[in-house]
Design a protein around this motif. Structure first.
Motif, PDB file in Angstrom:
ATOM      1  N   TYR A 120      -7.422 -12.039   6.978  1.00  0.00           N
ATOM      2  CA  TYR A 120      -7.379 -12.781   8.226  1.00  0.00           C
ATOM      3  C   TYR A 120      -8.151 -12.012   9.287  1.00  0.00           C
TER       4      TYR A 120
ATOM      5  N   TYR B 148      -8.794 -12.001  13.572  1.00  0.00           N
ATOM      6  CA  TYR B 148      -8.110 -12.433  14.788  1.00  0.00           C
ATOM      7  C   TYR B 148      -8.971 -12.187  16.017  1.00  0.00           C
TER       8      TYR B 148
ATOM      9  N   SER C  16      -3.642  -3.238   3.585  1.00  0.00           N
ATOM     10  CA  SER C  16      -3.284  -2.570   4.837  1.00  0.00           C
ATOM     11  C   SER C  16      -1.841  -2.801   5.258  1.00  0.00           C
ATOM     12  N   LEU C  17      -1.087  -3.634   4.495  1.00  0.00           N
ATOM     13  CA  LEU C  17       0.336  -3.868   4.773  1.00  0.00           C
ATOM     14  C   LEU C  17       0.568  -4.316   6.217  1.00  0.00           C
ATOM     15  N   GLY C  18      -0.268  -5.218   6.679  1.00  0.00           N
ATOM     16  CA  GLY C  18      -0.076  -5.785   8.007  1.00  0.00           C
ATOM     17  C   GLY C  18      -0.788  -5.045   9.116  1.00  0.00           C
ATOM     18  N   ARG C  19      -1.306  -3.878   8.820  1.00  0.00           N
ATOM     19  CA  ARG C  19      -2.030  -3.140   9.854  1.00  0.00           C
ATOM     20  C   ARG C  19      -3.299  -3.893  10.223  1.00  0.00           C
ATOM     21  N   LEU C  20      -3.622  -3.894  11.531  1.00  0.00           N
ATOM     22  CA  LEU C  20      -4.851  -4.502  12.017  1.00  0.00           C
ATOM     23  C   LEU C  20      -5.859  -3.420  12.366  1.00  0.00           C
TER      24      LEU C  20
ATOM     25  N   PHE D  56      -9.065  -2.897  14.785  1.00  0.00           N
ATOM     26  CA  PHE D  56      -9.637  -3.524  15.976  1.00  0.00           C
ATOM     27  C   PHE D  56     -11.049  -3.037  16.254  1.00  0.00           C
ATOM     28  N   GLY D  57     -11.853  -3.926  16.821  1.00  0.00           N
ATOM     29  CA  GLY D  57     -13.097  -3.505  17.446  1.00  0.00           C
ATOM     30  C   GLY D  57     -12.785  -2.882  18.796  1.00  0.00           C
TER      31      GLY D  57
END
Lengths: 115, 112
Positions: B31, B33, B96-100, B102-103
């Motif tokens: 995903y 975002y 990543s187990l939910g880790r995001l 980011f830019g």
């Protein structure tokens, strides 16, 4: 309303002092995260927790500590070992890692400054 | 890899369209975002897209995903002064187990 509450909004630290930032969520989320934001550098992950009584270091964990004794709460302590603590700190939470689309929801942040 | 790149600044005139671009390196992204951050506030989720989609539209927002080029864009139609903010793209990976990831964020300035 459900959400994430960070407190205080502003915090000042003296040299050699530990300070604790509060993060509480009532979204029934399993996972919680702490980020540090410096101007122009985006968000850097400090610590995260996927479940109660368990947490992992992120990319910049040195000088910080956390606990996860309750599902709703994930406090961050900035210790005296963190020599440059001045930043904007953001807490986030998301649902269980077993679900695929679980965006993170953020609190309004705590701005920490050195006196 | 978890490198997510964005240009740092974008200026547009009120009423024009804004296009904010993002590139990522990991083709296993699931995903992607888009978040918005207003001054002194936290991040607000704007929209997301699943990796098997090419486009998603939500009112004034259009997300385009080019998986071949690992390129993501956010188009804001009829940009208003209230759209001035920092926009972050983020990706999540199966491992990543939910880790995001980011830019660094794009500062959008809208001129009246």
């Amino acid at each position: 309303d459900g959400g994430i509450t960070q407190s205080p909004k502003y915090l000042f630290r003296k040299e050699g002092q530990n300070v604790t930032l509060s993060c509480e969520q009532n979204l029934n989320h399993d996972a919680m995260y702490w980020y540090r934001q410096d101007p122009g550098q985006g968000l850097r992950l400090i610590y995260y927790s996927q479940i109660v009584n368990d947490f992992q270091k992120g990319d910049i964990a040195e000088g910080y500590s956390v606990s996860r004794e309750k599902k709703e709460s994930f406090p961050l302590t900035v210790t005296s070992a963190q020599k440059n603590p001045t930043a904007f700190y953001l807490c986030a939470s998301s649902m269980n890692r077993l679900y695929s689309n679980q965006p993170q929801h953020f609190g309004d942040g705590t701005r920490l400054s050195i006196l | 890899g978890e490198d997510v790149e964005q240009s740092l600044f974008l200026s547009v005139r009120e009423g024009d369209s804004s296009v904010i671009n993002c590139t990522y390196t990991d083709s296993s992204s699931t995903y992607l975002y888009w978040y918005k951050q207003e001054p002194g506030a936290g991040l607000q989720l704007l929209t997301y897209i699943f990796s098997n989609m090419d486009m998603k539209q939500d009112q004034r927002l259009t997300v385009l995903l080019n998986k071949k080029d690992k390129h993501l864009s956010l188009r804001i139609a009829d940009t208003q002064t209230g759209d001035s903010a920092i926009y972050f793209c983020a990706e999540t990976l199966p491992s990543s187990l939910g880790r995001l990831y980011f830019g660094r964020g794009t500062q959008l300035t809208v001129w009246p």
